[in-house]
Write an enzyme that holds these catalytic residues in place. Structure first.
Site, PDB file in Angstrom:
ATOM      1  N   ARG A 187      -7.459  15.175 -18.099  1.00 15.99           N
ATOM      2  CA  ARG A 187      -6.713  14.235 -17.261  1.00 15.99           C
ATOM      3  C   ARG A 187      -5.213  14.465 -17.322  1.00 15.99           C
ATOM      4  NH1 ARG A 187      -6.505   8.632 -20.514  1.00 15.99           N
ATOM      5  NH2 ARG A 187      -7.051   9.337 -22.589  1.00 15.99           N
ATOM      6  N   ASP A 244     -11.241   8.379 -20.771  1.00 14.19           N
ATOM      7  CA  ASP A 244     -11.779   9.481 -21.581  1.00 14.19           C
ATOM      8  C   ASP A 244     -13.213   9.814 -21.199  1.00 14.19           C
ATOM      9  OD1 ASP A 244      -9.823  10.610 -23.189  1.00 14.19           O
ATOM     10  OD2 ASP A 244      -9.957   9.050 -24.708  1.00 14.19           O
ATOM     11  N   GLU A 300     -16.819   6.365 -24.928  1.00  9.89           N
ATOM     12  CA  GLU A 300     -15.948   7.381 -24.333  1.00  9.89           C
ATOM     13  C   GLU A 300     -16.558   8.767 -24.399  1.00  9.89           C
ATOM     14  OE1 GLU A 300     -11.509   6.161 -25.443  1.00  9.89           O
ATOM     15  OE2 GLU A 300     -12.823   6.082 -27.194  1.00  9.89           O
ATOM     16  N   CYS A 352     -12.317  -0.792 -19.909  1.00 17.53           N
ATOM     17  CA  CYS A 352     -10.865  -0.621 -19.956  1.00 17.53           C
ATOM     18  C   CYS A 352     -10.528   0.728 -19.332  1.00 17.53           C
ATOM     19  CB  CYS A 352     -10.345  -0.619 -21.397  1.00 17.53           C
ATOM     20  SG  CYS A 352     -10.896  -2.003 -22.384  1.00 17.53           S
ATOM     21  N   HIS A 393       2.798   9.496 -24.329  1.00 15.77           N
ATOM     22  CA  HIS A 393       3.183   8.254 -24.992  1.00 15.77           C
ATOM     23  C   HIS A 393       4.218   7.491 -24.172  1.00 15.77           C
ATOM     24  CE1 HIS A 393       2.354  10.843 -28.823  1.00 15.77           C
ATOM     25  NE2 HIS A 393       1.280  10.636 -28.094  1.00 15.77           N
TER      26      HIS A 393
END
Length: 755
Positions: free
Chosen positions: A643, A633, A609, A680, A367
């Site tokens: 990842r 993802d 994803e 994205c 985050h």
């Protein structure tokens, strides 16, 4: 060996007297070794100090040839002394010369000594030197003697840390604490930052080492322990953490450790040996940290980390300092160093003087890293032992391009990076000059360059970067930086401000993507073995329809009389989109019934994803108004490659032929059904991989605001027709290696395309 002339308390009392005398550094050190030898009835006492070139130099001795002082040296890992420094472990040997690591140094005259006791001089678990006593008689030193020498080594550690021994070394290179370090980590957020170190949890500097009254110090220790335990109990009773969850388990572990009697006994023993309560805590903490740094098992390292954090909290209780980040940061540029950090904590630092972030932990999807990217702050993570090596105020360079940290850099390195920063600034000026240029390729094909966002502070970047809009607004960031669940009215206010700030540009809101690694402390969650594959995003939202309804209602009200674009993450089956559409329809009906204005148009999309969707593309395209590829993802799931795992983060390449073929299939399906398509993810923000996307047929991409300029500079010089023809032929090949990175670089170089 004869009976000792005094115990640890007597020795520490004598050392305290020596420390208080007006003496030169060498004279003080010589006097200290004489006192240690006398107290322990040792025929030899020697101090080796670690220089900046990883060499241990003999700084003082009682019993060895005095001419060998500052003449004898050993590399770390060489001989018994070097082994102790390398491992941060004590060696207690009856016959030292039979040990396989023994190395004979004829200039010292130590060949007549057999028994050997060497302890590391530790500070924050890091070896700064080695303290040794020796005797001719073959014997194993008693536990209390080992303890006394380890405690005495702490005094020497503070002497070294205070800089009193600087300038004494023969080579004049300086001591280890002041040497420049090049620390490797993982690049998590792009950019370069220079400044002074600020420790997120400032280290408490213990200046009062020796006690006058052991019973008084024990009372201080137990009073502070009681306050510490009470504060943990209080946090556990707080309603935000009263339910089960990972956050509660951490606090439960803290409570267990705070009541650990073995920990308390070790601190009490140090007080009996003559240390103050805070010095006792620091001594035991340093011992624990040395063990932690040798520990390979990640679970045990984490538990020792908990002990480490607990010791810092206890030290703050003892010296009366508040727990948390330093309040007064001045106006000089600084870089924050932390083990880990929450997104909200980073926002407390945010300002023009914050130049970078260094984390001992951290992953690309943390985050705090997501927020740092939004703020344009370079981040390097997985920098092991950064907290041990760094001190407040140390100059530091954070290279978020290469994943490198330069601590206490040389003047040459600092000058080189200042030039690099100036070069980047000039390059940014070029990108800013392109801000109002239409994003059209050399052969006239238009591209929609969009920006990722998630906080209000991101919004000015839409205009400054020249982005055509926001292709991904991460609605979960509002939830992550809040200490409680944002009310529906607060969500509505945020979404309205976003739509007003972009001045008519399109915004695609992604519905709440929490769960998995994005744990909200106020939202009950369960421990999962594979959280990335678990109860998250739309799966959680459909199981908690009240949560999704509240968010969709806020979005619908905020977008009154405007266009609303809503995107659903982690879709696995087409029926999930149909369920979301049904919830939206009910909310629209409800708002209309009560006289609320609704959006003039509403588009519902899905993020691709999950690989299962690749086999449902026709059905999916009929169920949605647009699609967006979540490349991060999708890549992780296609290659079964976490990842967030530093060991395999660079093992597989996004420019792998197989992955590019998958991305091409999505383009073909979207074109067949005439559905708008955006990608994205990190791929979109790197000029070379963005070039690959253009060659695959993507004409809408969303990225971090700082990437819009570089990607635009690339596409303006690219002939998409030529690129697409060459690229599609290349990815269809079944030979020549799996990645086409070199092919793209050659294409760019031969066509004068900047990347």
């Amino acid at each position: 060996m004869n009976e000792r002339t005094g115990g640890p308390r007597t020795l520490l009392k004598r050392l305290r007297e020596v420390m208080a005398e007006e003496l030169g550094a060498q004279e003080r050190l010589d006097k200290i070794v004489r006192h240690i030898a006398s107290n322990m009835v040792a025929e030899v006492c020697s101090v080796y100090v670690l220089r900046s070139d990883d060499v241990l130099e003999l700084f003082a001795t009682q019993g060895l040839n005095p001419k060998s002082v500052h003449e004898v040296s050993l590399r770390v890992g060489q001989g018994l002394v070097g082994t102790i420094a390398a491992t941060a472990r004590t060696l207690n040997l009856e016959d030292a010369q039979r040990h396989p690591a023994f190395r004979y140094l004829p200039e010292t005259g130590e060949e007549i000594f057999n028994s050997f006791l060497g302890v590391p001089i530790l500070r924050s678990g890091r070896a700064l030197g080695v303290l040794v006593v020796q005797n001719q008689e073959q014997r194993v030193y008693r536990d209390d003697e080992v303890e006394a020498l380890e405690t005495t080594a702490m005094v020497l550690a503070e002497l070294i840390a205070a800089g009193e021994l600087e300038g004494l070394d023969k080579q004049g290179q300086g001591l280890d604490l002041s040497r420049p370090l090049n620390l490797k980590g993982t690049a998590l957020a792009d950019g370069i930052g220079l400044g002074g170190v600020i420790l997120h949890e400032p280290r408490v500097v213990v200046t009062n080492l020796f006690n006058e009254d052991a019973e008084y110090e024990k009372r201080r220790l137990h009073q502070s322990l009681a306050k510490l335990r009470f504060s943990i109990d209080d946090m556990l009773q707080h309603r935000e953490v009263a339910r089960d969850g990972e956050h509660r388990e951490v606090l439960e572990a803290y409570r267990m450790f705070a009541n650990d009697q073995g920990w308390v006994r070790r601190m009490e023993e140090q007080i009996r040996n003559g240390l103050t309560a805070e010095a006792a805590v620091e001594k035991v903490q340093s011992d624990n940290r040395a063990r932690m740094m040798r520990q390979a098992d990640p679970y045990l390292r984490e538990r020792l980390n908990d002990f480490d954090d607990l010791a810092y909290r206890l030290l703050r209780e003892l010296v009366g300092k508040p727990h948390g980040p330093v309040a007064d940061r001045g106006d000089k540029d600084y870089v924050v160093v932390a083990r880990s950090m929450g997104a909200a904590e980073l926002l407390d630092y945010n300002g023009p003087a914050l130049r970078g972030l260094i984390l001992e932990e951290g992953a690309p999807t943390s985050h705090v890293v997501i927020v740092a990217r939004a703020l344009g702050i370079p981040v390097v993570g997985q920098v092991h032992n950064a907290l041990s090596f760094a001190d407040s105020g140390n100059p530091v360079i954070v290279d978020g391009e290469e994943g490198t940290v330069f601590l206490r850099p040389t003047e040459e390195v600092e000058d080189a990076y200042r030039e690099k920063v100036q070069f980047r600034a000039k390059r940014q000026e070029v990108y800013r000059s392109l801000r109002d240029e239409p994003a059209i390729s050399r052969d006239g094909q238009a591209v929609n360059l969009l920006m990722n966002a998630g906080l209000l502070m991101d919004l000015p970047n839409v205009v400054s970067s020249g982005a055509a809009g926001i292709g991904l607004f991460r609605t979960e960031l509002q939830f992550m930086v809040s200490s409680r669940f944002p009310r529906s009215g607060e969500q509505e206010q945020l979404y309205r401000e976003v739509l007003e700030a972009v001045d008519g540009r399109p915004v695609t809101f992604r519905t709440l993507d929490v769960g998995g690694d994005k744990v909200l402390p106020y939202l009950r969650s369960e421990q999962e073995e594979n959280p990335a594959l678990g109860w998250r995003a739309v799966r959680l939202a459909l199981d908690r329809p009240g949560l999704m309804r509240a968010q969709l209602r806020a979005l619908l009200k905020a977008a009154a009389d405007r266009e609303l674009r809503v995107m659903v993450p982690m879709v696995t089956e087409t029926r999930e989109i149909l369920q979301v559409r049904e919830i939206i329809s009910r909310e629209v009906s409800l708002l209309t019934r009560f006289g609320h204005r609704i959006p003039r148009s509403l588009a519902l999309g899905a993020m691709i994803e999950v690989p299962a969707l690749l086999y449902q593309l026709d059905d999916l395209m009929q169920a949605v108004d647009f699609v967006s590829v979540g490349s991060n993802d999708l890549f992780q799931f296609v290659f079964a490659s976490d990842r967030g795992n530093a060991r395999i983060a660079r093992r597989y390449d996004h420019l792998n032929r197989a992955f590019l073929r998958i991305l091409r299939e999505i383009v073909v399906a979207a074109q067949a059904h005439d559905k708008p398509l955006t990608l994205c993810g990190e791929m979109a923000g790197r000029p070379l991989s963005a070039m690959a996307l253009f060659g695959l047929g993507y004409r809408s991409v969303s990225m971090a605001s700082a990437s819009v300029g570089p990607v635009k500079a690339t596409l303006l010089e690219t002939d998409f027709g030529r690129l697409e023809e060459a690229l599609l032929a290349e990815i269809s090949k079944s030979y020549g290696g799996q990645t086409i990175r070199e092919f793209l670089m050659d294409f760019a170089d031969s066509n004068g395309i900047p990347y």
